[in-house]
Design a protein around this motif. Sequence first.
Motif, PDB file in Angstrom:
ATOM      1  N   LEU A 131      24.498 -22.749  15.289  1.00  0.00           N
ATOM      2  CA  LEU A 131      25.804 -22.737  14.446  1.00  0.00           C
ATOM      3  C   LEU A 131      27.079 -23.087  15.177  1.00  0.00           C
ATOM      4  O   LEU A 131      27.746 -23.941  14.755  1.00  0.00           O
ATOM      5  N   THR A 132      27.009 -22.656  16.315  1.00  0.00           N
ATOM      6  CA  THR A 132      28.265 -23.084  17.161  1.00  0.00           C
ATOM      7  C   THR A 132      28.362 -24.767  17.391  1.00  0.00           C
ATOM      8  O   THR A 132      29.502 -25.205  17.040  1.00  0.00           O
ATOM      9  N   THR A 135      29.179 -26.282  13.705  1.00  0.00           N
ATOM     10  CA  THR A 135      30.178 -26.138  12.933  1.00  0.00           C
ATOM     11  C   THR A 135      31.459 -26.222  13.888  1.00  0.00           C
ATOM     12  O   THR A 135      32.586 -26.480  13.247  1.00  0.00           O
ATOM     13  N   LEU A 142      31.682 -16.162  16.254  1.00  0.00           N
ATOM     14  CA  LEU A 142      30.346 -15.953  15.623  1.00  0.00           C
ATOM     15  C   LEU A 142      29.746 -14.568  16.167  1.00  0.00           C
ATOM     16  O   LEU A 142      29.011 -13.978  15.451  1.00  0.00           O
TER      17      LEU A 142
END
Length: 176
Positions: A131-132, A135, A142
């Motif tokens: 996700l890091t 995004t 997060l």
Amino acid sequence: TLGNILGSNVANIGLVLGLSAALAALPAPRRLVKREIAFLLAATAVFYILSWRGRIDRVDGILLLAGLVWFSASVIRWTLRDSHVTAEARRETFREYRKRFDLGRDLGLVLLGSGGLVLGGYLLVRAVVGLTQATGVSEIVLSATIVAVGGSLPELATSLVASRRQRNQLLLGNLV
């Protein structure tokens, strides 16, 4: 790691305690507020002071672990001192427990649960890293949100079961 620690504290108080109290009123015995919550606040203050330098090092970790051992020993000592149960009654309860105790089964369940936690932690970290990268949101953001709530799910499950079984002492002890 620090984002996860801070986020987990917020999630435990906000999500776990909040949801548990929303489902059923929780008594807060004066003794709990006076002793255990005082330790919780002191540990938070120590963490704040230690992190002021911008890092938590090995010596700090040892200090925090020593505080945990001291806290655990203190709680056990207070419980035994304040208990109105005689030593003989405690021994009898222990003997009854040992009749139902199955070392192989219980050890197997502990290992199975620990393995599930390790696997879940690995998958959660892997997902957060993905996700890091996808995004551009920082890892600390997060970890303070998604990882913290994910890390609080075992406490949430324990607290909800304790609440449903009206074991408020277990619920409060789990959170402290």
